[in-house]
Every structure is written in C-alpha cells, then in structure tokens.
Design an enzyme around this catalytic site. Sequence first.
Site, PDB file in Angstrom:
ATOM      1  N   LEU A 275      -5.561  -3.602  -9.535  1.00  0.00           N
ATOM      2  CA  LEU A 275      -5.154  -2.743  -9.094  1.00  0.00           C
ATOM      3  C   LEU A 275      -6.159  -2.374  -8.357  1.00  0.00           C
ATOM      4  O   LEU A 275      -6.921  -1.751  -8.520  1.00  0.00           O
ATOM      5  CB  LEU A 275      -4.965  -1.680 -10.015  1.00  0.00           C
ATOM      6  CG  LEU A 275      -3.750  -1.718 -10.521  1.00  0.00           C
ATOM      7  CD1 LEU A 275      -3.208  -0.412 -11.325  1.00  0.00           C
ATOM      8  CD2 LEU A 275      -2.634  -1.192  -9.107  1.00  0.00           C
ATOM      9  N   HIS A 276      -6.730  -2.209  -6.704  1.00  0.00           N
ATOM     10  CA  HIS A 276      -7.486  -1.380  -6.135  1.00  0.00           C
ATOM     11  C   HIS A 276      -7.591  -0.233  -5.413  1.00  0.00           C
ATOM     12  O   HIS A 276      -8.928   0.087  -5.169  1.00  0.00           O
ATOM     13  CB  HIS A 276      -8.296  -2.453  -6.013  1.00  0.00           C
ATOM     14  CG  HIS A 276      -8.247  -3.126  -5.089  1.00  0.00           C
ATOM     15  ND1 HIS A 276      -7.679  -3.806  -4.782  1.00  0.00           N
ATOM     16  CD2 HIS A 276      -8.937  -3.364  -3.932  1.00  0.00           C
ATOM     17  CE1 HIS A 276      -7.532  -4.592  -3.578  1.00  0.00           C
ATOM     18  NE2 HIS A 276      -8.328  -3.813  -2.581  1.00  0.00           N
TER      19      HIS A 276
END
Length: 351
Positions: free
Chosen positions: A199-200
């Site tokens: 997740l970014h």
Amino acid sequence: MHVLHVVGARPNFVKAAPVLRALKNRNIRQTLVHTGQHYDRNMSDVFFTQLEIPEPDVNLGVGSGSHASQTAEIMCRFEPVVLEQKPDIVLVYGDVNSTVAAALVCSKLLISVGHVEAGLRSFDRTMPEEINRIVTDRLSDFLFTPSEDGDSNLSREGVPREKIHRVGNVMIDSLVQFLPAAAKCSRNGFSERFALVTLHRPSNVDSPDNLQNLLSAIIEASEGLDIIFPVHPRTRQRILEFGISTHQLHLLDPIPYIEFLALQSRAVVVITDSGGIQEETTYLGVPCLTLRSNTERPITVTIGTNILVGEDKEKLIAELRNILKGNAKKGAIPPLWDGHAGDRIADILRG
Ligand code: UD1
C-alpha cells in the site's frame, strides 16, 4: 546513435533494465541518468544490483519534495546534463514525476523523447500519475505501448499512428528473466499460505481513517492467513504518525526485487494499490485484489487475475473468501507479455 535513459523511482528500474540490456547487445551508446527520486538503499541500490543495471553515469540527487518542487528540481538539474550529453533520443519510463520532468525538458530542447509504457489511462485525474502519463505521451515522439488499450487511448487522443509502437510489457521482461532466481529464494520462515499486501498510494495511506479502515478490512478478511506487508517508506511514516496498531501484520522493510518476486509467486493472494503488481500477478496467475476503484491497466482485469475492490470493505471480504475457497478467477497472459519487449524497442530505435 546515443540513447539517454532517465530513471528515478523503483518501478522505473525494473522497466529500464531490459531496454538497457537489449541496446547494449546491439552495441548502441547509452547514458543512464538517475534523478534520485528514490534514494534509500532498499528502494534504489538493491534494484540496480539485482537487475544488473550499470551504475548511473549521472545522479541528480533530487530526493523527496512536493510534486511541484520535485518535478521542478529534476528539470533544473537535468537540463544541463542533457545539453552536455547531446543524446539522439531520451527514453523515459512509466508515470512517475521523473518521467514527466525529463520529457518536458527534452521537448523544449527539441530532443526526441521515447516513452516506455505509453498510452495507459485510469481516466482519474486525481491520481498524480495520470497527469504524468497524459503530459508525457503528449510530448513523446516514440510511444511504446504494452497492450492494445494503450494504442486505442493514444489514437483517440489524436496521436498519429506512426508514433505508436506496441512492443509488449518491459516489466514482464524483467520478471521472465529473474523468476528462476526467485524460485531459489528460501521461504524465510513464512508459512505456506500467506497474503501479500502493499500500500503506498497517497489516497489510501495519507488519511488516518482510510489507512486504518483498509488495514482492519484486510485483517478481518484474511481469516487467519499470515499477512506479509513490506512497507513503503511513505506508508511507514503514516502508520507511525497515525499511531495505527499493526501487531496482526508482518511488517517488513521494502524488499529487494527477486525476493519480492518470490513472495508474489508463492502468495495465496496479493492485495495492493500498486500498478506494476497488478501486471506481475496477472503474469504469475496469482489472484490480485486491487484497492483502487479504477486501473490504468484494464487488461489485468479483462484478461488477467486482477479484481478491483476500491475501498469497499464488503467486496474485499467477499472476494477474498471466494479466493480462499479455491474459486479464484482464472486468468491468461496478455499478448506480447513474453520477455522480449526490450528487444522490440531496441530494434525500433535502431531502425
Ligand atoms: C512514486 C511514484 C509512484 C510509484 C512509486 C513506486 C510519483 C508521483 N509517484 O511514489 O507512481 O508507484 O514511486 O514506489 O512519482 N521516500 C523515502 N525513501 C525513498 C523514496 C521515498 O523515504 O527512497 C519517502 C519520502 O518520505 C517521500 C515519500 O516516500 O516523501 C514519497 O516518495 P515519492 O518519490 O515522492 O513518491 P512515492 O510515493 O514513492
């Protein structure tokens, strides 16, 4: 002929490696410029070593910043380099700030630009990468697309047919080359059945509520599967800042390319908001749940194993249960994702 490559962020390295190799095999002169957008050892150096990319000839050392300051800084530092190097063509990769910054500099200096991974569209301008894709394509002279949807997007936007070259997917070239090495990686004590999470995206990680909700949904939906979560520095900062509890997750630092390929290929499911991982899981035939409501890589949904779940917790839980019951969507590998995209680009450039 002199080809100058501009890379800056982790996914650029994976895409540039096969093109550098293909041009080297044809004895074409090359210069490699690293903008320094990604600078941590495990976000940059490790990728150069594992992907056998030569040391950059120039590192602009720009580091992090707001979109405007990072893009502007790359432009200011890149202009004198390109003026000195006088390349015949500059190749830019993907959709990061380094990509658009280099394309802007070159087009004003009347230097030919080739965009590798052209034509992708999410049709969502709230994503900074969509702006980078649109502008870079508009300015490029050679548009190397990975799939048919890229060609149609560009044609619809009025790009002349002769500028569009469908070459396939360079990221898959690297995967094909390094999968045998990944198969030899040890399991490092992880269980047989695990979910892999990345997740970014700012939209997912920059708000405490969104990040907390997504992580709780993943934990709830995984029903006891181990959750392996290599954490991007941006996400790590946010988790600390928001005081989010992560004791039910195996948090790891960013992982080198080959070890990450090993994890992807062995995962029961991959849950991600990355672009490239949607493609890699499609190639590997591993189920992928994407935490976005749109994708610039629709072929991973129509042909591949990808399912968009957006921010819908119920959908995430339902799709994950389906996969765990053994009813995962069966995908296929898109045409031209065959390990030879870099060679096709090199042949086109050589003319
Ligand atoms: C960038 C790309 C994104 C791509 C991602 C891959 C843009 C607009 N975004 O996002 O499309 O999917 O790379 O990883 O170009 N940081 C470090 N060390 C590093 C690099 C970054 O600590 O080596 C931290 C910094 O706090 C920085 C933040 O991560 O502010 C974000 O980095 P940045 O390069 O701005 O964007 P990414 O989120 O990595």
